[in-house]
Design a protein around this motif. Sequence first.
Motif, short mmCIF file in Angstrom:
data_model
loop_
_atom_site.label_atom_id
_atom_site.label_comp_id
_atom_site.label_asym_id
_atom_site.label_seq_id
_atom_site.Cartn_x
_atom_site.Cartn_y
_atom_site.Cartn_z
N LYS A 49 -50.91 -26.11 -14.33
CA LYS A 49 -49.94 -26.58 -13.35
C LYS A 49 -50.67 -27.57 -12.46
CE LYS A 49 -45.84 -26.09 -11.42
NZ LYS A 49 -44.60 -26.06 -12.20
N ALA A 113 -47.99 -20.59 -9.94
CA ALA A 113 -48.41 -21.18 -11.21
C ALA A 113 -48.72 -20.09 -12.23
CB ALA A 113 -49.64 -22.09 -11.01
N TYR A 118 -48.98 -20.47 -16.33
CA TYR A 118 -50.12 -21.39 -16.37
C TYR A 118 -51.41 -20.59 -16.15
CZ TYR A 118 -46.69 -25.12 -16.10
OH TYR A 118 -45.64 -25.96 -16.36
#
Length: 172
Positions: A49, A113, A118
């Motif tokens: 991210k 994130a 991620y």
Amino acid sequence: MNKQSYVDLGFTSERVPAGSHTCLFYQDEAFKNRMILKYIVAGIRNGEKVICLTDSLTKEAILNWFRTEKVETGGNDPEQGLIVKSTRAAYFPKGYFHPEEMVARWRKYTEEAMAEGYHLLRATGEIHWLTAGIPGAERFLEYDLMLNERLKDLPVLLLCQFDTNRTPGAIL
């Protein structure tokens, strides 16, 4: 966080440990933008991210650059993986800068994130606002030290951007 995990910055062959806080010092805006675009590409390509705190680049300009340059993204969607915010919205949304609040925002961005799947949050931010008379900006050095201590064990990579033409020597 596994400190053996090293991350490609995108603009140098040197790799840095995840959890690092690094700086880009520049005098030329075009040079800075080239480095930042390479940094963003490396993050998207690596499935990270990416957050860009900037007043000089828009998300649309960055995405257009991806399309124009036919950037290889490793199958990752830059539209999904990239967030662009103004420096005001990120560093001083209430009109003042508060180091603890900003560190808390970094933690929140990182948690978000990870929740999205991620494995790392890659972020970069312009620091030109330090000379704009923002209340609390005098605490920036304290914030800088906090980043090094409080985020070192998180899956995050931070790159602060310092324009040496605009940033006072005492801060550099």
